[in-house]
Design a protein around this motif. Structure first.
Motif, PDB file in Angstrom:
ATOM      1  N   GLU A 148      33.143  13.230  10.733  1.00 51.33           N
ATOM      2  CA  GLU A 148      33.017  11.782  10.875  1.00 51.33           C
ATOM      3  C   GLU A 148      31.586  11.271  10.822  1.00 51.33           C
ATOM      4  OE1 GLU A 148      35.483   9.611  13.451  1.00 51.33           O
ATOM      5  OE2 GLU A 148      37.126  11.050  13.418  1.00 51.33           O
ATOM      6  N   LYS A 149      30.798  11.937  10.018  1.00 48.50           N
ATOM      7  CA  LYS A 149      29.524  11.327   9.627  1.00 48.50           C
ATOM      8  C   LYS A 149      29.803  10.536   8.354  1.00 48.50           C
ATOM      9  CE  LYS A 149      26.304  14.748  11.512  1.00 48.50           C
ATOM     10  NZ  LYS A 149      27.164  15.853  11.953  1.00 48.50           N
ATOM     11  N   TYR A 150      29.128   9.445   8.183  1.00 46.69           N
ATOM     12  CA  TYR A 150      29.442   8.620   7.023  1.00 46.69           C
ATOM     13  C   TYR A 150      28.199   7.933   6.486  1.00 46.69           C
ATOM     14  CZ  TYR A 150      29.104   4.666  10.228  1.00 46.69           C
ATOM     15  OH  TYR A 150      28.641   3.743  11.138  1.00 46.69           O
ATOM     16  N   LEU A 151      28.305   7.567   5.221  1.00 43.43           N
ATOM     17  CA  LEU A 151      27.217   6.843   4.573  1.00 43.43           C
ATOM     18  C   LEU A 151      27.843   5.888   3.562  1.00 43.43           C
ATOM     19  CD1 LEU A 151      24.098   6.680   4.381  1.00 43.43           C
ATOM     20  CD2 LEU A 151      24.242   8.282   2.476  1.00 43.43           C
ATOM     21  N   ASP A 152      27.541   4.616   3.680  1.00 43.05           N
ATOM     22  CA  ASP A 152      28.084   3.610   2.764  1.00 43.05           C
ATOM     23  C   ASP A 152      26.939   2.896   2.055  1.00 43.05           C
ATOM     24  OD1 ASP A 152      30.618   4.161   3.703  1.00 43.05           O
ATOM     25  OD2 ASP A 152      30.559   2.573   5.211  1.00 43.05           O
ATOM     26  N   LEU A 153      27.109   2.713   0.779  1.00 40.81           N
ATOM     27  CA  LEU A 153      26.124   1.960  -0.006  1.00 40.81           C
ATOM     28  C   LEU A 153      26.842   0.808  -0.683  1.00 40.81           C
ATOM     29  CD1 LEU A 153      23.379   1.566  -1.533  1.00 40.81           C
ATOM     30  CD2 LEU A 153      24.316   3.115  -3.274  1.00 40.81           C
ATOM     31  N   GLU A 154      26.238  -0.344  -0.618  1.00 42.17           N
ATOM     32  CA  GLU A 154      26.821  -1.504  -1.292  1.00 42.17           C
ATOM     33  C   GLU A 154      25.687  -2.321  -1.900  1.00 42.17           C
ATOM     34  OE1 GLU A 154      29.814  -3.173   1.132  1.00 42.17           O
ATOM     35  OE2 GLU A 154      30.220  -4.813  -0.235  1.00 42.17           O
ATOM     36  N   ALA A 155      25.744  -2.486  -3.199  1.00 45.11           N
ATOM     37  CA  ALA A 155      24.727  -3.287  -3.886  1.00 45.11           C
ATOM     38  C   ALA A 155      25.435  -4.252  -4.808  1.00 45.11           C
ATOM     39  CB  ALA A 155      23.784  -2.387  -4.667  1.00 45.11           C
ATOM     40  N   SER A 156      24.989  -5.483  -4.824  1.00 44.15           N
ATOM     41  CA  SER A 156      25.656  -6.464  -5.687  1.00 44.15           C
ATOM     42  C   SER A 156      24.637  -7.410  -6.300  1.00 44.15           C
ATOM     43  CB  SER A 156      26.696  -7.262  -4.881  1.00 44.15           C
ATOM     44  OG  SER A 156      26.083  -7.919  -3.816  1.00 44.15           O
ATOM     45  N   ASN A 157      25.066  -8.066  -7.363  1.00 37.92           N
ATOM     46  CA  ASN A 157      24.226  -9.025  -8.096  1.00 37.92           C
ATOM     47  C   ASN A 157      22.873  -8.431  -8.470  1.00 37.92           C
ATOM     48  OD1 ASN A 157      26.273 -10.851  -7.740  1.00 37.92           O
ATOM     49  ND2 ASN A 157      25.273 -11.993  -6.109  1.00 37.92           N
ATOM     50  N   LEU A 158      22.876  -7.187  -8.916  1.00 37.48           N
ATOM     51  CA  LEU A 158      21.606  -6.492  -9.126  1.00 37.48           C
ATOM     52  C   LEU A 158      20.738  -7.153 -10.191  1.00 37.48           C
ATOM     53  CD1 LEU A 158      22.741  -2.768  -8.774  1.00 37.48           C
ATOM     54  CD2 LEU A 158      21.414  -4.148  -7.172  1.00 37.48           C
ATOM     55  N   GLY A 159      21.352  -7.852 -11.136  1.00 41.07           N
ATOM     56  CA  GLY A 159      20.559  -8.480 -12.178  1.00 41.07           C
ATOM     57  C   GLY A 159      20.167  -9.918 -11.887  1.00 41.07           C
ATOM     58  N   LEU A 160      20.495 -10.394 -10.713  1.00 42.58           N
ATOM     59  CA  LEU A 160      20.233 -11.796 -10.381  1.00 42.58           C
ATOM     60  C   LEU A 160      19.273 -11.900  -9.193  1.00 42.58           C
ATOM     61  CD1 LEU A 160      23.933 -13.110 -10.463  1.00 42.58           C
ATOM     62  CD2 LEU A 160      22.321 -12.919 -12.350  1.00 42.58           C
ATOM     63  N   ASP A 161      18.736 -13.082  -8.992  1.00 43.24           N
ATOM     64  CA  ASP A 161      17.864 -13.295  -7.829  1.00 43.24           C
ATOM     65  C   ASP A 161      18.654 -13.468  -6.535  1.00 43.24           C
ATOM     66  OD1 ASP A 161      15.578 -12.997  -9.216  1.00 43.24           O
ATOM     67  OD2 ASP A 161      15.149 -15.138  -9.465  1.00 43.24           O
ATOM     68  N   THR A 162      19.948 -13.250  -6.604  1.00 42.47           N
ATOM     69  CA  THR A 162      20.753 -13.247  -5.377  1.00 42.47           C
ATOM     70  C   THR A 162      21.158 -11.817  -5.028  1.00 42.47           C
ATOM     71  OG1 THR A 162      22.684 -13.656  -6.753  1.00 42.47           O
ATOM     72  CG2 THR A 162      21.701 -15.571  -5.672  1.00 42.47           C
ATOM     73  N   ARG A 163      20.385 -10.841  -5.526  1.00 46.86           N
ATOM     74  CA  ARG A 163      20.777  -9.441  -5.332  1.00 46.86           C
ATOM     75  C   ARG A 163      20.766  -9.088  -3.849  1.00 46.86           C
ATOM     76  NH1 ARG A 163      16.042  -9.634  -7.942  1.00 46.86           N
ATOM     77  NH2 ARG A 163      17.059  -9.189  -9.933  1.00 46.86           N
ATOM     78  N   SER A 164      21.629  -8.169  -3.510  1.00 47.98           N
ATOM     79  CA  SER A 164      21.650  -7.679  -2.138  1.00 47.98           C
ATOM     80  C   SER A 164      21.988  -6.198  -2.133  1.00 47.98           C
ATOM     81  CB  SER A 164      22.675  -8.450  -1.296  1.00 47.98           C
ATOM     82  OG  SER A 164      23.974  -8.129  -1.704  1.00 47.98           O
ATOM     83  N   LEU A 165      21.511  -5.537  -1.125  1.00 45.03           N
ATOM     84  CA  LEU A 165      21.746  -4.106  -0.986  1.00 45.03           C
ATOM     85  C   LEU A 165      21.946  -3.799   0.479  1.00 45.03           C
ATOM     86  CD1 LEU A 165      19.940  -1.239  -2.757  1.00 45.03           C
ATOM     87  CD2 LEU A 165      19.997  -1.235  -0.271  1.00 45.03           C
ATOM     88  N   ALA A 166      22.945  -2.981   0.767  1.00 49.14           N
ATOM     89  CA  ALA A 166      23.179  -2.581   2.153  1.00 49.14           C
ATOM     90  C   ALA A 166      23.497  -1.097   2.195  1.00 49.14           C
ATOM     91  CB  ALA A 166      24.335  -3.384   2.749  1.00 49.14           C
ATOM     92  N   LEU A 167      22.821  -0.402   3.062  1.00 46.03           N
ATOM     93  CA  LEU A 167      23.046   1.033   3.258  1.00 46.03           C
ATOM     94  C   LEU A 167      23.370   1.228   4.725  1.00 46.03           C
ATOM     95  CD1 LEU A 167      22.817   3.754   1.721  1.00 46.03           C
ATOM     96  CD2 LEU A 167      20.454   3.877   2.543  1.00 46.03           C
TER      97      LEU A 167
END
Lengths: 719, 319
Positions: free
Chosen positions: A112-131
């Protein structure tokens, strides 16, 4: 109590609170350890239900969710039209092609160790990344980054050079003049500029748990604001609108610890905010003949804020629930002062000190108790206290008016205020179908250096909520509030020229407020529901002769939600709001001789439709439509015929469509289409070229108008 | 004012000691107190999954923290499905052909426990939200009978209300007026999914008005707009006291999310002899006598430091 002991009070208070909390938590920590020692098994979680014998509950059929999964999205989009206003919050400000990309990945181990990556709108100025990662039950950590593009102006032009720096200069051949119309080099000197604005936020945080009761965490957040803002810079009776560089950084840290028991919990946190302005002033050349040759304006100074918060809740009996919070803060600011003027032809006056050494102590306390007096009656009592104690010293500062002339000295007014009050609410279940509620609130606010030392506000309200059938829920609430001055309204003596003695500032004035709120919801069937709500509010400032006289706000919304089939959902709403206010003023510095009515009417409509497996399996589609039309009408009455002001208008139509087709279990194709049409009319901007106002050199910006299409297609692959 | 402030501080200190003493005292249980309950199932989740293992909406729980076996706070580390749904002995027992299976005690069709009472089941574990400032009892949502399940979905891999881009849609189901405001041209980017309702509000209950996340309205605003905090040498009193004196945070048709247009907004509080008191009519538009007090940024053409100035010569908020 003398002044000396009064100054000691916050320290004593802090110490007392720290000791009390430490003692409280220590005792319970020992209890927790004792419990742990008594039983080898981990402590059971708090449970609403009686404890079961789970010795033979193996959960052998529970799935193993360890492994890696995720998806990648790659695509391309096209925008038809360039518009800064359309680009605000979308990142689609330029016409042309955009890369569309996103990633989502999750890893989970057997332990039950975990790692989640979420990245969206990478080509726009509204990009976001969450790790996000961690181990269940022990800790979790996160890192996130996101961007928000803002809006400054549509198609601005300026004569200033050095845009993007803190020094705005005029062209070498600039000819100063008394009015914009006489500025011979103005039109030749205008250049188109692009004023962007962006907010980037980086956050990291970690949180730990110890057993069932403790958790600790610390978060760090850095926000960077880059770009421009438009700010007026003046010399005597003239002004220029300046493209001012924005370069700010705010660092915030919050550390917290919380403890929970079956019937009580307590938490303590420390918050610090460090604001740093890397563009702490702007200097500009004066394009007008009047006034000094250069001006300098301060920008927001660096500041610091520290705050300790203690909060908790306790349920001593099944009938009584209590909670409280105490927050002690300190705001500080000691940025070095700019010189009173940069005009070399003036004898700059001395400063009483080199920086403000500003300090404001804040103290906020809240308590709440909820008591179930019986099966039908619940009484809620609240108390609140909010103190802004500005300890900044007062001094005389000789004013150099707009870098042009040495004027009289002014003494700063470090505002303090103190708000104290309480609420009492009774909720009575008259029957299974009717609930009656009533409440009252009293509040007094004391202020320093303002026209009113003390105001007292009292309010009472009643509410009836009825559910005549399982499908109907109705609520009606009436509120009456009065704000009164404890003493006379006294114009400030050091305001020169003085304010009209008949003026009553609306946040300090006597006021009667009436509010009505009604809600109706109706479940037409298990698949269809309707809602109707209305709000009415009226403020009467009947003791004000000059200033805001009254204000009204009427709003209603109608909404419907339906799920005609399991694979189809629809929701829609319509709303109208009318906001009105009346202002009275006096050009003759006496009794009112003109009034202004402002009436804003806003209509809104929205429709959302989501469908799965449309036509054939694997094809999903959705529509999201939004409409908002605002009209602001200002009616001036002066007793003489005057030309009317045009309406302020804004109208937004935005429709989003998407379709997604699942080619197979791993691959899907998606098409997005966005059409947004915005029309606005704003008399403060429309037809106002840089030389339209004789005494103000504007940027000639336009009120936003655009019709933008965006179409994008993307592939999504699951792994 | 100073005297009353000290009285308040003394009262707060006394209240704190009292609260501490109470915290160390006896406490009542937050547990089921209704009619006699059925027994628990024989095999826990294994019993439940004999029927429900085909159902994705049930099995998704294992993708979530609630499905953790390792976290001692998780339902599946202890009483599994029945930690939330209650004892399932009746529901999992044999019934005659054609007879309906008795419901689970909580969270499901025909549950014995009402939706409002079921909130207590969630609260028995979720007393604090990650140490944040949650004060559910007595909050507006609690008093209006909002239940956990009105906003949250547990049996999904990702609860929509905790996803920033989706959260507002959940809130808008009740807050329809705010939904309409979000479409106005000058609003925080909530409808674009870049700002969430919980960036300002604590839906689990707060002791601040409007369930704000910080102890005061202004502190909530300063969380993102730290440059407005000051203190400044020359402060603007209404700005210091409440941002809501001039701004409508849910959206406006006026730039800067202002409640009214300048110069009228400014003239509501400024009526000195001279230019602040002059009526700005349609005669002062382009084509007439264009006015610096009406056009461009109106009063802010000159007095552009409306949130305060730290310039020694900025007393009139123009430097």
């Amino acid at each position: 109590m003398n002044n000396h002991t009064a100054h000691l009070m916050p320290k004593r208070l802090s110490l007392a609170i720290a000791l009390a909390l430490t003692a409280s938590l220590s005792v319970h920590a020992e209890q927790d350890q004792d419990n742990g020692a008594a039983s080898a098994a981990p402590a059971a979680p708090f449970s609403y239900w009686p404890q079961a014998d789970t010795e033979r509950w193996e959960c052998s059929q529970c799935p193993d969710v360890s492994g890696t999964e995720g998806d990648v999205t790659v695509g391309v989009g096209y925008v038809s039209e360039e518009s800064a206003f359309f680009g605000r919050y979308t990142g689609l400000d330029d016409d042309g092609l955009y890369f569309l990309g996103g990633v989502r990945a999750s890893y989970s181990s057997e332990d039950e160790k975990y790692l989640d990556l979420e990245a969206s709108n990478l080509g726009l100025d509204t990009r976001s990344l969450a790790l996000r990662g961690g181990e269940r039950g022990r800790y979790r950590a996160r890192l996130n980054y996101d961007q928000i593009p803002g809006f400054v102006a549509e198609n601005p032009r300026t004569v200033f050079r050095g845009v993007g720096s803190t020094q705005l200069t005029l062209p070498a051949d600039w000819e100063r003049a008394n009015t914009t119309g006489d500025m011979g080099r103005l039109n030749d000197s205008l250049t188109d500029i692009r004023l962007d604005s962006r907010r980037d936020t980086l956050g990291v945080g970690v949180e730990f748990w110890r057993g069932r009761a403790w958790d600790y965490g610390i978060d760090y957040r850095r926000t960077e604001q880059d770009g421009f803002k438009i700010q007026g810079g003046s010399f005597l009776t003239t002004a220029s609108l300046l493209p001012v560089k924005v370069d700010r950084v705010t660092d915030q840290i919050e550390a917290r610890i919380a403890y929970r028991e079956q019937n009580w919990h307590a938490a303590a946190s420390y918050h610090v905010s460090l604001f740093n302005n890397r563009a702490d002033s702007v200097t500009w050349d004066n394009p007008f003949s009047l006034g000094g040759e250069q001006g300098r304006m301060a920008q927001e100074p660096d500041n610091r804020f520290h705050q300790v918060t203690l909060s908790g809740g306790w349920r001593p009996t099944s009938r009584l629930n209590t909670s409280g919070r105490l927050a002690m803060g300190r705001m500080e600011q000691d940025d070095t002062f700019l010189a009173p003027t940069i005009n070399p032809n003036l004898d700059a006056p001395g400063l009483p000190r080199s920086d403000l050494d500003g300090r404001v102590n804040t103290l906020t306390g809240n308590v709440r108790a909820v008591y179930a007096a019986g099966s039908r009656l619940t009484v809620t009592g609240e108390g609140f206290y909010d103190d802004r104690d500005n300890r900044t010293a007062r001094d005389e500062f000789v004013q150099v008016g707009t870098d042009t002339f040495v004027g009289p000295a002014r003494i700063n007014r470090p505002y303090s205020f103190e708000r104290l009050g309480g609420r009492l609410i009774a909720d009575f279940r008259a029957s299974d179908k009717v609930r009656l509620s009533a409440g009252g609130r009293a509040e007094q606010v004391e202020r320093t250096f303002q026209e009113v030392d003390k105001t007292e506000t009292t309010a009472g309200w009643g509410e009836i909520r009825s559910t005549p059938t399982d499908r109907v829920d109705m609520t009606l609430r009436l509120t009456r509030e009065q704000r009164r001055l404890d003493d006379d309204y006294s114009a400030l003596p050091d305001v020169i020229p003085e304010e009209n003695p008949l003026l009553r500032k609306y946040h300090l004035a006597s006021r009667d407020r009436d509010q009505v709120r009604a809600d109706l919801s109706y479940m037409v069937s298990d698949r269809v529901s309707l809602g109707l709500s209305g709000d009415y509010a009226k403020d009467d400032y009947d003791r004000s002769r000059v200033g805001l006289i009254d204000a009204r706000d009427v709003a209603y919304t109608l909404d419907i939600s339906a799920a005609p089939r399991d694979d189809l959902t629809v929701s829609a709403f319509y709303g109208r709001e009318r906001i009105e206010s009346t202002l009275a003023s006096s050009a003759a510095f006496g009794f009112p001789d003109w009034t202004a009515d402002q009436r804003d009417t806003i209509d809104s409509f929205g429709l959302t439709l989501e469908a799965r497996d449309v036509g054939r399996d694997g094809f999903d589609a959705g529509i999201d439509y939004g409409y908002s039309s605002g009209k602001g009408r200002i009616t001036m009455r002066t007793g003489a015929p005057v030309a009317a002001l045009p309406d302020l208008e804004s109208r937004l139509n935005t429709v989003k469509l998407y379709g997604r087709y699942r080619v197979n279990d791993r691959l899907s194709v998606r098409v997005d289409y966005l059409y947004e049409r915005y029309r606005s009319k704003d008399f403060t901007l429309d037809n106002v070229a840089p030389d339209t106002i004789p005494s103000v050199l504007t940027l000639g910006e336009e009120s936003p108008n655009y019709s933008a299409h965006f179409i994008g297609t993307s592939l999504n692959y699951r792994f | 004012m100073r005297e009353s402030r000290n009285i308040i501080r003394s009262a707060l200190m006394a209240a704190l000691f009292l609260a501490t003493a109470l915290l160390l005292g006896p406490a009542a249980a937050q547990q089921y107190a209704g009619d006699e309950l059925p027994s628990y199932s024989r095999g826990g989740a294994d019993t439940c999954l004999q029927c429900h293992d085909y159902d994705d909406s049930v099995m998704a729980i294992f993708q979530t923290p609630h499905g953790s076996f390792k976290d001692p706070r998780s339902p599946f580390a202890n009483m599994q499905c029945e930690a939330c749904h209650g004892p399932g002995g009746d529901h999992t027992g044999r019934v005659r052909r054609g007879e309906e299976q008795p419901p689970m005690p909580a969270f499901g069709p025909n549950a014995l426990v009402s939706a409002q009472e079921a909130t207590q089941i969630c609260l028995s574990c979720h007393k604090t939200q990650g140490g944040s400032d949650a004060h559910w009892a007595g909050s507006t949502h609690q008093r209006q009978d909002v239940t956990c399940m009105d906003c949250h979905r547990v049996h999904v891999e990702k609860d929509p209300v905790v996803v920033k881009a989706n959260q507002a849609e959940v809130c808008y189901q009740c807050h329809t007026r705010v939904r309409a405001q979000s479409l106005r041209p000058f609003a925080h980017p909530v409808r674009q999914g870049l700002v969430a309702c919980t960036d300002c509000h604590q839906p689990h209950g707060s002791l601040t008005e409007a369930m704000l996340i910080k102890p005061t309205l202004n502190e909530t605003c300063y969380d993102c707009h730290a440059e407005k905090r000051g203190p400044f040498l020359w402060e603007h009193a209404p700005s210091v006291e409440s941002c809501a004196n001039c701004h409508e945070a849910h959206g406006s048709i006026h730039p800067g999310m202002l409640t009214r247009r300048a110069p009228l907004l400014c003239q509501s509080c400024h009526s000195r002899a001279g230019h602040p008191s002059i009526a700005q009519t349609g005669d002062r538009l382009p084509g007439g006598a264009p006015s610096s007090f009406l056009l461009g940024q109106s009063c802010l053409n000159c007095h552009s430091q409306v949130h305060g100035s730290n310039h020694p010569s900025g007393a009139n908020l123009s430097r």
